[in-house]
Design an enzyme around this catalytic site. Structure first.
Site, short mmCIF file in Angstrom:
data_model
loop_
_atom_site.label_atom_id
_atom_site.label_comp_id
_atom_site.label_asym_id
_atom_site.label_seq_id
_atom_site.Cartn_x
_atom_site.Cartn_y
_atom_site.Cartn_z
N GLU A 39 -6.81 9.70 -47.14
CA GLU A 39 -7.51 9.40 -48.32
C GLU A 39 -6.60 8.45 -49.04
O GLU A 39 -5.34 8.24 -48.78
CB GLU A 39 -7.74 10.68 -49.08
N LYS A 173 -3.38 23.39 -54.79
CA LYS A 173 -2.17 23.66 -55.83
C LYS A 173 -2.67 24.93 -56.85
O LYS A 173 -3.84 24.94 -57.09
CB LYS A 173 -2.34 22.46 -56.65
N1 PSU Z 1 -4.71 17.75 -55.44
C1 PSU Z 1 -3.44 17.32 -54.95
N2 PSU Z 1 -2.97 15.79 -54.98
C2 PSU Z 1 -4.08 14.94 -55.03
C3 PSU Z 1 -5.22 15.26 -55.28
C4 PSU Z 1 -5.52 16.57 -55.52
O1 PSU Z 1 -2.47 18.10 -54.68
O2 PSU Z 1 -3.77 13.85 -54.92
C5 PSU Z 1 -6.47 14.50 -55.62
C6 PSU Z 1 -7.37 14.38 -54.22
O3 PSU Z 1 -7.94 12.97 -54.04
C7 PSU Z 1 -8.64 15.41 -54.62
C8 PSU Z 1 -8.59 15.08 -56.09
O4 PSU Z 1 -9.61 15.06 -53.86
O5 PSU Z 1 -7.30 14.76 -56.58
C9 PSU Z 1 -9.60 15.95 -56.88
O6 PSU Z 1 -9.75 15.45 -58.37
P1 PSU Z 1 -10.47 16.57 -59.30
O7 PSU Z 1 -10.05 17.43 -59.44
O8 PSU Z 1 -10.69 15.43 -60.40
O9 PSU Z 1 -11.97 16.25 -58.45
#
Ligand code: PSU
Ligand code: MN
Length: 324
Positions: A39, A173
């Site tokens: 990604e 996380k």
């Molecule tokens: N968690 C991490 N690092 C990240 C992300 C999540 O530890 O970089 C990024 C990933 O791309 C994940 C996105 O798909 O954040 C999720 O964002 P949201 O909670 O807005 O869906």
């Protein structure tokens, strides 16, 4: 008169016409070599420059050394790029104007020709279009703490429910409610595999305190499970969690305290929507004085090794099936 199968094929071809392949990724795909999708949100929004670009290249090299071909995915100039050149990677890692692209955002950023970094959900969609079965990331999005009030549930989870890609991660996380995240995945029929331990991992720390559904340490066993799911027509993703290497793990006391602090700050500043996750990631990095970045880099590299092994095993199982 157009038959249904032909209509489905036309729609698939139309979708694939948005793809633009790098030469190495195209060659690997044509030769039937295993590809591993990566990604770009983690590059654009998850880590600072220049560590982000350096890590992205090191992760690609690890995957190549393990015998698979990496394909970092991003939106550039109105196309879905499968595999990035050095210049493209640098642009994604350096620019301040990169959109964070989940399922909702994909048509907007493609249609406008803007620069887009794909999240877990966004990357899964593009990988599936490209026929790539394995995708390595750091941590998946999930159900946020307090989602009972905010409804903040990452679109990653819905994507896992419907898009058939195996996602290798170091768990999720603890900025999230990991228990509710696993409940949500269960409701939507998404299997959570764990390798190297029984429990689901918690990104900076090895143990979330929650059991994964199935422990499978061996790539051939993981591949058999995944192939069986998809052979049965059970569409949708699979989560494969593997813990951060011991030497790079942080202490859970430290990370819990910092997480609570970052969450309080987000609430006080009224941070909402897609800004929540990047805000929390940036605050935790600052609060640990950059130490969390080293942990983040170590876990992504480890995930890449696990993902490359799975991609090789899945490619073998595909050849095995077609030989029957
Ligand atoms: N968690 C991490 N690092 C990240 C992300 C999540 O530890 O970089 C990024 C990933 O791309 C994940 C996105 O798909 O954040 C999720 O964002 P949201 O909670 O807005 O869906
Ligand atoms: Mn959200």
């Amino acid at each position: 008169m157009i038959r249904t199968t032909e209509r489905i094929e036309m729609v698939a071809n139309l979708a694939r016409s948005w793809l633009s392949w790098s030469a190495p990724a195209a060659a690997a795909q044509a030769a039937g070599h295993p590809l591993v999708a990566l990604e770009s949100t983690i590059i654009a929004h998850g880590m600072p420059y220049p560590e982000n670009v350096r890590t992205a290249r090191e992760v690609e090299a690890l995957i190549r050394d393990a015998g698979a071909e990496p394909a970092t995915i991003a939106l550039i100039g109105g196309r879905i790029r499968i595999g990035l050149s050095d210049d493209e990677l640098e642009m994604i890692g350096r620019s301040d104007h990169v959109h964070k692209v989940s399922r909702r955002d994909l048509p907007a950023v493609l249609a406008s020709g803007g620069l887009g970094a794909t999240t877990v959900a966004g990357t899964m969609i593009c990988a599936a279009l490209a026929g790539i079965e394995v995708f390595v990331t750091g941590g998946i999005g999930g159900v946020h703490r307090g989602a009972q009030d905010t409804f903040d549930i990452s679109a990653d989870l819905q994507e896992l429910a419907k898009t058939s890609v195996a996602v290798i991660c170091a768990g999720a996380k603890s900025i999230l409610d990991i228990g509710l995240t696993l409940e949500y995945l269960e409701t939507h029929g998404v299997p959570v595999l764990s390798c190297e331990q029984d429990n689901f991992a918690a990104f900076y720390t090895r143990d979330s305190g929650f059991r994964a559904d199935f422990r499978m340490d061996d790539a051939a066993e993981q591949a058999r499970f995944i192939r069986t799911k998809w052979d049965l027509g059970l569409d949708g993703g699979v989560v494969l969690s593997t813990p951060v290497p011991e030497a790079a793990a942080m202490s859970s006391e430290e990370i819990d305290a910092l997480t609570q602090h970052a969450l309080d700050e987000a609430a006080a500043q009224g941070i909402t929507g897609k800004a929540v996750t990047p805000f929390l990631l940036a605050r935790i990095k600052a609060l640990t004085g950059g130490r969390s970045l080293a942990t983040n880099i170590a876990l992504v590299k480890h995930n890449a090794e696990v993902g490359a092994r799975l991609a090789l095993a899945l490619a073998r199982s595909k050849r095995g099936a077609s030989a029957v």
